[in-house]
Scaffold this active site. Structure first.
Site, PDB file in Angstrom:
ATOM      1  CG  HIS A  29      -1.694  -1.230   1.428  1.00 21.67           C
ATOM      2  ND1 HIS A  29      -2.939  -1.459   0.914  1.00 21.67           N
ATOM      3  CD2 HIS A  29      -1.340  -2.361   2.092  1.00 21.67           C
ATOM      4  CE1 HIS A  29      -3.340  -2.682   1.275  1.00 21.67           C
ATOM      5  NE2 HIS A  29      -2.375  -3.252   1.983  1.00 21.67           N
ATOM      6  CB  SER A  79      13.618  22.173 -15.286  1.00 22.29           C
ATOM      7  OG  SER A  79      12.846  23.348 -15.389  1.00 22.29           O
ATOM      8  CE  LYS A 109      11.724  19.467 -11.970  1.00 24.04           C
ATOM      9  NZ  LYS A 109      10.461  19.008 -11.472  1.00 24.04           N
ATOM     10  CD  GLU A 127       9.597  11.880 -15.681  1.00 22.17           C
ATOM     11  OE1 GLU A 127       8.626  12.577 -15.410  1.00 22.17           O
ATOM     12  OE2 GLU A 127      10.728  12.359 -15.916  1.00 22.17           O
ATOM     13  CD  GLN A 142      -2.447  -1.849 -47.020  1.00 15.19           C
ATOM     14  OE1 GLN A 142      -2.366  -2.560 -48.017  1.00 15.19           O
ATOM     15  NE2 GLN A 142      -2.726  -0.570 -47.114  1.00 15.19           N
TER      16      GLN A 142
HETATM   17  N1  ARG Z   1      -0.383  -4.550 -48.744  1.00 10.02           N
HETATM   18  C1  ARG Z   1      -1.225  -5.659 -48.474  1.00 10.02           C
HETATM   19  C2  ARG Z   1      -1.306  -5.901 -46.966  1.00 10.02           C
HETATM   20  O1  ARG Z   1      -0.466  -5.422 -46.318  1.00 10.02           O
HETATM   21  C3  ARG Z   1      -0.735  -6.893 -49.140  1.00 10.02           C
HETATM   22  C4  ARG Z   1      -1.787  -7.879 -49.440  1.00 10.02           C
HETATM   23  C5  ARG Z   1      -2.738  -7.332 -50.414  1.00 10.02           C
HETATM   24  N2  ARG Z   1      -3.671  -8.309 -50.861  1.00 10.02           N
HETATM   25  C6  ARG Z   1      -4.754  -7.957 -51.575  1.00 10.02           C
HETATM   26  N3  ARG Z   1      -5.536  -8.917 -51.916  1.00 10.02           N
HETATM   27  N4  ARG Z   1      -5.048  -6.701 -51.841  1.00 10.02           N
HETATM   28  O2  ARG Z   1      -2.165  -6.575 -46.451  1.00 10.02           O
END
Ligand code: ARG
Length: 460
Positions: free
Chosen positions: A159, A280, A286, A293, A325
């Site tokens: 605590h 600082s 400081k 941090e 993606q």
């Molecule tokens: N740039 C795409 C990704 O990172 C690669 C795969 C794309 N595939 C597709 N069917 N458009 O996921």
């Protein structure tokens, strides 16, 4: 035919909207996958030749071309194009520009979907090894500090109230243990991700007589993904990594918090070197513990990346969707953050200077040996609850006259229980209290030294 894109433009009549092109492109961030993409392509081409889908000459042209491209990329001489959307199409287009027809055959029996799934596994596998090396370096630093400070006493808190004396070495070893489990989690994650998606193609597999086992062998994968839909689409391995990374960061953040508190004038338990602090611009006195941090602060982005990835995956129908993606930036950011935080900690820990006298004097405040007095009375025959009560009364008395229990004289102590004798002072000293916890996992300095020895052996 309106060729809007050389890889997939055949069925399109309109070119892609300029902003949509930028919106949909991943090359800005996925180009760091280039070495893994090339590694995967070389293995794929090697396999294609072995099964008769490429001639020896075509294979050699492809491999030489890919190696040249890798050199161009490493030397920053590669012309990345947003028109080519991602790392995969940038490299392929360059290969075709360099070697012509043979280059156009590389994509036989694969899709960008299994290609990217393979690339990120290769990437993460390598990164995991580097991360584990950094964890080890930090662990060695902790062992050295713990060894040096095995007999240094500081208050242990519950605590955030002074509880019992502990060894500073023991305290450091607590972090060593956390990091050991962190490393285990990452090793475990590596085992599961070491499965090869290539051959899944777009989603259903391929009609070509490919030999997946051979490609996997060339790429050092332990297994092949059993199901093509799963192979191209799941990112659970990345989520596992982000979870394990979040736990590492949680541990580093707790450690950071302590270093920050301890280096304040109010605690004054440690000194961090000037080289790891900043001043600082307004307050000349400081010296700010920026490094811990920042590590504490960066924990937030790693947690955020985990949440991002879980959310990216949660509603996706099988198999690949463009949503995937979005897996890359949280992954790359976490890898970079984790590596830099571990690195800076491994560099900083050896520089921590324990202010032993301050720790000791602070332990004297807060009645940290009260439990020892209770244990003493139990050994003299008093039930623990009664002993607790007696010690509570003596602490209240000490508070009133502003003295620690060890500063009360025998007569005063006997006023609380007649069973108390002169040997009580062995218990009431900080050293006595520390050395009494002499069992596996306890804070007695000889136990701490033993724990360090065992840990060093296990680390080898
Ligand atoms: N740039 C795409 C990704 O990172 C690669 C795969 C794309 N595939 C597709 N069917 N458009 O996921």
């Amino acid at each position: 035919m309106n060729k809007t894109n050389q890889s997939w433009g055949g069925r399109f009549n309109q070119p892609t909207d300029e902003f949509v092109k930028i919106f949909g492109a991943s090359v800005f961030f996925d180009k760091i996958l280039a070495p893994y993409d090339i590694q995967g392509s070389i293995a794929h081409a090697t396999m294609l030749q072995e099964v008769g889908l490429l001639t020896e000459d075509e294979k050699s042209q492809i491999i030489d071309g890919l190696n040249t491209i890798l050199t161009e990329i490493k030397k920053d001489k590669f012309d990345w194009s947003v028109d080519l959307e991602d790392v995969h199409m940038n490299i392929e287009a360059r290969l075709v520009a360099m070697i012509g027809n043979a280059g156009k055959k590389l994509h036989t029996g694969r899709s960008r979907n299994d290609q990217v799934a393979t690339d990120i596994r290769l990437y993460l596998r390598e990164q995991l090894d580097e991360i584990n090396d950094e964890i080890k370096r930090l662990q060695v630093a902790l062992l050295n500090l713990a060894e040096q400070e095995a007999s240094t006493i500081l208050p242990g808190f519950t605590h955030l109230q002074a509880a019992q004396p502990v060894s500073f070495g023991h305290h450091m070893m607590a972090y060593f243990e956390m990091l050991s489990r962190d490393a285990e989690r990452l090793i475990d994650c590596r085992k599961r991700l070491n499965s090869m998606p290539l051959g899944s193609a777009a989603l259903a597999g391929t009609t070509y007589p490919i030999k997946r086992a051979r490609t996997a062998e060339l790429l050092g994968f332990e297994r092949i993904c059993n199901n093509s839909l799963d192979g191209v689409s799941d990112r659970d391995f990345a989520i596992e990594f982000l979870s394990a990374a979040s736990i590492v960061m949680m541990h580093l953040s707790r450690f950071s918090e302590e270093l920050i508190l301890w280096s304040s004038a109010q605690f004054d338990f440690i000194e961090l070197p000037d080289s790891f602090c900043t001043g600082s611009s307004i307050m000349p006195q400081k010296k700010n513990p920026d490094v811990p941090e920042l590590v504490r602060g960066k924990t937030g982005r790693v947690y955020g990346n985990l949440t991002a990835m879980l959310t990216i995956m949660k509603s996706q129908p099988l198999a690949y969707n463009k949503d995937n993606q979005e897996d890359k930036e949280p992954l790359f950011d976490t890898v970079d953050t984790l590596k830099t935080c571990l690195r800076v900690f491994a560099d900083m820990v050896p520089t921590i200077k324990a202010k032993r006298d301050n720790m000791y004097n602070s332990t004297k405040k807060g009645y940290t040996t009260a439990t020892d007095l209770a244990d003493y009375l139990v050994k003299k025959g008093l039930p623990f609850r009664d002993a607790h009560e007696v010690v509570g009364l003596s602490v209240a008395y000490g508070l009133k006259i502003q003295k620690d229990l060890s500063e009360l004289n025998l007569k005063e102590l006997q006023g609380f229980d007649a069973r108390i004798e002169n040997d009580v002072f062995d218990m009431l000293s900080l050293e006595g209290s520390l050395c009494a916890r002499d069992h596996l996992g306890g804070t007695a300095p000889n136990q701490v030294k033993q724990a360090i020895k065992t840990a060093r052996n296990n680390l080898k």
